[in-house]
Design an enzyme around this catalytic site. Sequence first.
Site, short mmCIF file in Angstrom:
data_model
loop_
_atom_site.label_atom_id
_atom_site.label_comp_id
_atom_site.label_asym_id
_atom_site.label_seq_id
_atom_site.Cartn_x
_atom_site.Cartn_y
_atom_site.Cartn_z
N SER A 1 -6.78 -2.59 5.96
CA SER A 1 -7.16 -1.93 7.21
C SER A 1 -7.02 -2.94 8.36
O SER A 1 -5.97 -3.59 8.48
CB SER A 1 -8.57 -1.36 7.10
N ASP B 1 -4.05 8.35 2.37
CA ASP B 1 -4.80 7.84 3.51
C ASP B 1 -4.24 8.47 4.77
O ASP B 1 -3.05 8.38 5.05
CB ASP B 1 -4.67 6.31 3.57
N HIS C 1 -7.37 5.03 1.66
CA HIS C 1 -7.30 3.92 2.60
C HIS C 1 -7.57 2.59 1.90
O HIS C 1 -7.07 1.55 2.33
CB HIS C 1 -8.33 4.17 3.72
#
Length: 1690
Positions: free
Chosen positions: A183, A391, A444
């Site tokens: 991320s 994601d 994610h």
Amino acid sequence: MSKNFFFYFNFLLFFFFFPSHLWLGCLSAVNITRLPGFHGELPFHLETGYVSVDDESGAELFYYFVESERKPKEDPLILWLTGGPGCSGFAGLALHMGPLNFKTDNFDGNTPTLVINPYAWTKIASMIFLDWPVGTGFSYSTNDKDYITEDIQTKRNIYKFLRKWLLDHPNFVSNPFYMGGESYGGKMATLLSHEIVEGNEQGQNPLINIKGYIIGNAVTGEKTDKNSQVPHAYGLGVISEELYKLIQTNCEDEDYMKPQGALCKTHLQVFQEFLSEINVFGILEPLCSDEPQKETLGLRRSLEENSADFPNQPSPDINCITPDLLSNYWANSELARNVLHVEEGTVGRWHRCNFNIAIYNYTRSIPSSVPYHKNLATRGYRALVYSGDHDLQIPFVGTLEWIKSLGFLVIDPWRSWHAGGQVAGYTISLANNLTFATVKGGNHLAPVQRPMQTFVMFERWISQQFFLTQPAMSTSRHQLPLLLDSALCLLLFFNLISSSFSAFNKITHLPGFDGPLPFRLETGYVTMNEKSGAELFYYLVESERSPSEDPLLLWLLGGPGCSAINGMTLDMGPLRFKLDDFDGQLPNLYANPFAWTKISNMIFVDWPIGTGFSYSKTAQDYTTEDVNGTEFIYKFLRKWLLDHPSFLSNPFYMGGDSYGGKIAVLVAHKIVEGNEGGQEPLINFKGYVVGNAATGEKVDTNAQVPHAYGLGIISSELYQLIMANCAGEDFKQPHYVLCANHLDTFNGFLSEINSYSILDPDCSDEPPSTNEMPAAIRSLKENPEEFLTLPSSSFPDISCITGDLLANYWGNHHLVKEALHVKEGTIIRFHRCDFNVNTYHYTRSIPSSVPYHFNLITRGFRALVYSGDHDLRIPFLGTLEWIKSLNFSVLEPWRSWHAGGQVAGYTILFSNNLTFATVKGGSHVAPGKMPLECFAMFERCYYFSSSISVYFLIIVTHYMQAESLIFQASMAHSPSILKLGNYVTVNEKSGAELFYYFVESDRKPKDDPLILWLVGGPYCSGFVGFALEIGPVKFNVKAYDGTLPTLISNPYSWTKISSIIFLDWPVGTGFSFSRSMVDYHTDDVQSTKQIYKFLIKWLLAHPGGAIAPPDHKGVPPQQSNPFYVGGDSYGGKMAPLLTLEIVEGNEDFQQPFINLQGYLVGNPLTGERIDISSRTPHAHGLGIISHELFELIQINCVGEDNLNPKSAGCEANLKILDGFLSEINISDILEPKCADDSPTPRKLGGGNRSIKKKSFEFHYSLSIPDIDCANDRILSYYRSNDNLTKEALHIKEMLLLLFFNLCVFPYYCNTLHASRITHLPGFNGSLPFYLETGSYVTVNEKSGAELFYYFVESDRKPKDDPLILWLVGGPYCSGFVGFALEIGPVKFNVKAYDGTLPTLISNPYSWTKISSIIFLDWPVGSGFSFSRSVVDYHTDDVQSTKQIYKFLIKWLLAHPSFQSNPFYVGGDSYGGKMAPLLTLEIVEGNEDFQQPFINLKGYLVGNPITGERIDISSRAPHAHGLGIISHELFELIQINCVGEDYLNPKSAGCEANLKILDGFFSEINIGDILKPKCANDFLKRRKLGRGNWSIKKKTFEFHYSLSMPDIDCNDRNLSYYWSNDNLTKEALHIKEIENESWYILDQTLTLCELKYIFKFVHLDKLLQRMDGFWFKCFSVYFNFKYFDFDIFEF
């Protein structure tokens, strides 16, 4: 060579000459051997500690270090950065790829349990998990400035941390080093890698042996991070194609984070609404919070925070117990902090992710990391960039886009990579050591969702292996052909078997299931061809609820050639296989909690011959095709029903999935044709449901390509090549060479995965031993014993123990065959799916089922088409494409549907009762993969009630004058037909139309009598006769659960031997209506003529009924139906009147001649006194009244009319009688008295039934009735007011004042004088103030307009204190708002509300303590104010001002003691506009010497509307000042809306900005921004006020929830409950309103009594706003000329 030499040379210099005191960078480092929640010692080396990154400010970063479990001295060292910024490194340690995981299944609210992660990356690498930046996790500083940071400073701090850490751990300096992150940590990892490389080149010590970096679902800062969400959401089936195209068209070159175009902004807002409903980090995961309780997050980690009470929180919802949540519990325990050696007092509340940092305290000063990627890659450093393909926060599509923008050469193009023998994702390798990989099914944080796959990926890459393609399991789904000579071998044996037509067996136990079955199971054979011996095997599972009433489904499995066992155990059937305890022997079964058989009967059939246990003695029966297969199944169904006559009347649906979905539609069409052709038995067919259904159209296959691209299975290059070269091609049979080549490549990708469910492994469903023998040949040489005694080496892979596999084990076990009563010797080897049938013995002779869909749906049969959105066999994209090709209107566009509080998929509702739905995460057999969601879908879409579908199949027609056939069912092999949905016009000029229900006789409709049945009242709907008295259905009262009531058959219906018309009479009853108010005022004579006209017209439209031309003597022929008029109660009075009208018509040769035979009446009224006077002796005889009272009435009421007694003694005695009768149900004294059935005893009947003279009281409860009062009449209200019912009955969009009523009674008019009120319902004791109500002031004598008021005297000195006339806003907000919600003497006790009558308490700050106040219901139509003329309901400012002034003059004349008091006009909101207008009117009146003279002193207004633009335009700067909107939006509005009228902006830019402003306002209570936004107080920004309040010009939106309000939202709601209670109306002396030309069903007080001008075409919207029953603010205005209404929105 030179680089390695340079590194080691510097390494030696560093350790020999670098000062040792500079190495010591760690403040603390502690080895941890045990952790709370983990059983025993940790099996790995864990160290925690702090590293100071700013000695001056005291900033310290906390870390977790785990040594490699393999070779820590040699294995790579990785510094891993979690995202946010602000997410703790603990997430990496215990949630992602670290050595620990939380156990979620047994959490009890205490310390969560930790377990080992078998796929930890620390098994092969040493990893540092860091809390970064300061303020994250346990990192802290003693200086506030360190809590606010940005990219560059953070990068330097982490680099400093790393160097200091290595100085404290010199034995790791020589290890290969990699940066890593996910991320936002992925962006920072790239920046830090670049910082390290530059530091090395600059000679920074220690020299770090960096080799590369690895990042997952990484942010870059580029607009592609967010722009890619749209195509990915479309590919994943989250948004519709229409929205996708709109965004693509209108947002070209836009940054979706900061769109400029107005249209683009609007579309992206819609897109964001879809995202807000799901977990964008993992779209298949529930949307949950990871915080145990709601809290307000501070902007910094204050040292004063206290976390001691954190663990003592209530346990969260079981569906949202996630590792993220448990981490918050764990890390906030004092024990955990002590073990981790967290410095005491440095951090208060620990957050897994501190979003204050990400949102408020962190500046993204480096706009993009992409240049850093390019710099590092061109220098030769290795990079692995991976993305979970589910994601939606940082979609892989966007990641791949920026990777391609680097311009590197593709070394290894897009292909699959494997783990555990399955496709684990897709990868592409580029020059300069850059590898990109998707993780199939990953979110994610891909290591969380796909730990094994990501470990394999990491292991190969870190070991510098290629992502070698590992072949999938070699076992094939297909078997050898079924040889005809093998089938012929069976014939010798088959001829020895005795044939039978049908045999069925009740099964109570099954092998593998513990105990008796909790449902009724039947198996058996139905002989399809006596000559050839073809028999189909089936399973019947009866509904667990109400088998005699619930629908019956015949379900067809796919293939063709897949056994019904699939439906029973793998699909929606009642059983499931236990996978975890399979030992190679007999599989175990358990009950499926989401079986569709809980609410429906289901037949699962083995079709065609050769499937499952179906067989034939003749080889030719094993080869078939669509047409013959359809005929076979239709024949099977008819024979089965003849053997099971108890199911003939049940609603019947066809169903199927895959290829069974195609055949189900063909069979459905055959059933309809058979019914129309008179084929016996008549099947009560209602519709069909199909899942991931084949159609035969090329779109079935062609859609695989875009869906595979959307799911990340093929590359964009291959997708574009196929799209370019295969345009117009059938992808199954391409003609163009290039197209064929590209499709071969595409099929290569498909061959590696399970295309039926792309997230599941690609496994064989055949036991391993079957690879060694020709299992597909149904030969007598086969030995089934070998099948079940497998050698240990043949035991299937643990990852491939699937339900499909166990079905084959189970179905081949001899105990199973015995239990199912499979005929011995007919089937040797059982196959779950026999692909020989599919591939070699079945011809798809009907090319497409789409025309059959069209035919069935346009006939009005219901259709539910659903698709699992992870099926690549029949993709939902293709299904939606052929559905759209039908060109039906979209009634409800693409939206999400929910199950278990989560988005379960997406749906579109089309006209003609066609519903399409996706099932999020569903496979080719969606109920097997997502059972809860599919059960919820089935229950809602297909199960209105157990038997409601029997009689109320929704058929959408556009109110055709020709009748619609609604119901065809077989009862004892005879048809029963209900025709409805039609009106008969009885007054062409005024548009009066009567609605009716017609039910044909079950016996001989051509010969049996025809009856016109009139229910009583008058104004009682014909539905009473249809469903409550003598009709074919009745309500299942016992089963009522507060939802849609269910209907069941009435076994004693008169329609079994006669045809009956049930009529809604007169106009205004039930669904009958008129476009003129004249028709709503009627009497006996007019009604008789209208009903006779109805009958004449109805018979002309139904020739062959009770009509025929008479002979020369006037005698009708014998073949015409005998006709009778019937009725009960007041209908019993009308029946003889109508009979006489018919006789006279026949004598006058009125056509058609009616074959009248007589009339029949029940408990009929006559209008004579005896109707009422006979009650007294009857009540006496039944023991209701005493003998004494009976004698008193007999003495005192001799010769009296009991309805209007003149004698005082008689009147007194009858009141006592009324008291006794009021306590019971006088219509049925043995039944409880319920709220909907309590007419005042002495108002039931009488002579002339002119509306003016008669009235009934009417009561209705909005809450679920008491169990004793959940009677058929109450349920009829719920049922008839349901929108589905109205659609099914073809109710016109007509004038319905409030809602459908069984019995509608006008209000009785009486006159009451002003009264002092000493008590109010809900107030404890006597009122401590003087209250006067009950007096209306007439403001228009001619029309009868009267205004209602509440007057409260001052508590201090009423003779001296000021008098205020207070006007509440709206307009059309009741004066009760001021009285009980604003400045008046009482207020509601909100906290004490328990769902009953709300309680009132004194308002200690009431303005009435020092002034007398009149609270006025203004204008006419507000609160309890009313008029007898509709003219008064249409008003404006000028007219209202004059009426209020007239009210005031009259009031003061009636209250002369207040004429000298100082007088003020007051008001708020729109009342604040009216106050100065009224003040001026008073001034002018005084100047004109109007009497009485008013001692006017001034006016006071609060938050007043003026009508000027500034009312609205001032909202933007105020919202900005209050922090509701951003400075950017404020500036945009200021720039784009200069000179604009915010109510009607002309500039597109201004309009777009104001829509965004509206969005912010829609989320708050703009009437009081600090209060919660409640359903009944929802104000739209741009619709509050203007100059002229002509009703036609203004509108308000209005929302109301009938459910019990939120505790924070119920002060205004309570006013509704209180004011609408009958006790309140009695206490306030509310008039029972009667109107000359119209009447209101139920005068309902509202806070905001809104004006409605009925518009004929918008009734559906009105009914939706009314929730089908009522709406808070209503009054009616009839425009005789246009007959339209408009809805005021507030």
